[in-house]
Design an enzyme around this catalytic site. Sequence first.
Site, PDB file in Angstrom:
ATOM      1  N   LYS A  55     -40.479 -95.171  -3.644  1.00  0.00           N
ATOM      2  CA  LYS A  55     -39.365 -95.314  -2.696  1.00  0.00           C
ATOM      3  C   LYS A  55     -39.105 -96.792  -2.386  1.00  0.00           C
ATOM      4  O   LYS A  55     -37.951 -97.242  -2.372  1.00  0.00           O
ATOM      5  CB  LYS A  55     -39.664 -94.542  -1.409  1.00  0.00           C
ATOM      6  N   SER A  71     -42.443 -94.902   2.446  1.00  0.00           N
ATOM      7  CA  SER A  71     -43.536 -94.092   2.981  1.00  0.00           C
ATOM      8  C   SER A  71     -43.379 -92.648   2.531  1.00  0.00           C
ATOM      9  O   SER A  71     -42.267 -92.190   2.265  1.00  0.00           O
ATOM     10  CB  SER A  71     -43.553 -94.177   4.509  1.00  0.00           C
ATOM     11  N   ASP A  72     -44.506 -91.957   2.444  1.00  0.00           N
ATOM     12  CA  ASP A  72     -44.468 -90.549   2.101  1.00  0.00           C
ATOM     13  C   ASP A  72     -45.675 -89.857   2.722  1.00  0.00           C
ATOM     14  O   ASP A  72     -46.715 -90.487   2.948  1.00  0.00           O
ATOM     15  CB  ASP A  72     -44.481 -90.342   0.581  1.00  0.00           C
ATOM     16  N   GLN A  73     -45.505 -88.567   2.991  1.00  0.00           N
ATOM     17  CA  GLN A  73     -46.599 -87.778   3.561  1.00  0.00           C
ATOM     18  C   GLN A  73     -46.702 -86.449   2.845  1.00  0.00           C
ATOM     19  O   GLN A  73     -45.702 -85.774   2.615  1.00  0.00           O
ATOM     20  CB  GLN A  73     -46.360 -87.538   5.050  1.00  0.00           C
ATOM     21  N   ALA A 108     -48.892 -92.262   3.168  1.00  0.00           N
ATOM     22  CA  ALA A 108     -48.950 -93.535   2.454  1.00  0.00           C
ATOM     23  C   ALA A 108     -47.791 -94.415   2.881  1.00  0.00           C
ATOM     24  O   ALA A 108     -46.697 -93.928   3.169  1.00  0.00           O
ATOM     25  CB  ALA A 108     -48.901 -93.300   0.952  1.00  0.00           C
TER      26      ALA A 108
END
Length: 197
Positions: A55, A71-73, A108
Amino acid sequence: MTPRPLLILGSTSRYRRELLERLRLPFEVRSPEVDETPLAGEAPAALALRLALAKARAVAAHAPDAVVIGSDQVADLEGTPVGKPGDHARAVAQLRSMRGKAVVFQTAVAVVHRQAGFEASVLVPVRVRFRDLSDNEIERYLRAEQPYDCAGSAKSEGLGIALLTAIESDDPTALIGLPLIRTAELLRQAGIDPLAA
């Protein structure tokens, strides 16, 4: 004095936008346009890290002079990734599968500044233990909060806190979607200090 570079949040998540606003830095929001499909056999932690970096890179490709946050979850239930439910039926199934269990929310964050050759990412796991929820409690919660855009169907910052018995983390905002302690650390490394004049 060198002017501060443009800061961009590469996310359309309102939760991440609201969290980043806490650092009181001016920033823009841009959609990263990244395929979030997991790779075959990809572990939840690896998926979150890969997508956060993808991203940030995707947005930085169009703004090389900017500092970009991605960011990612991914919720990790015994090694199985649990994403956003999208609808009521999937949310019911997710919460039933997690009741009485520990789930690790793998969050992250990545920061990319192409012009400066800077790229860094970090994973911030948050261990959450769910109560042994009844079907009735699950229904009542989902009707009240409708958390269909949240990984694991639970908003800890809202009524979802009543679903839990414990949260273990060294960065409490990670569970909401953007680990601000680590984000501030990466931004300082990239040349943007939230506490600088």
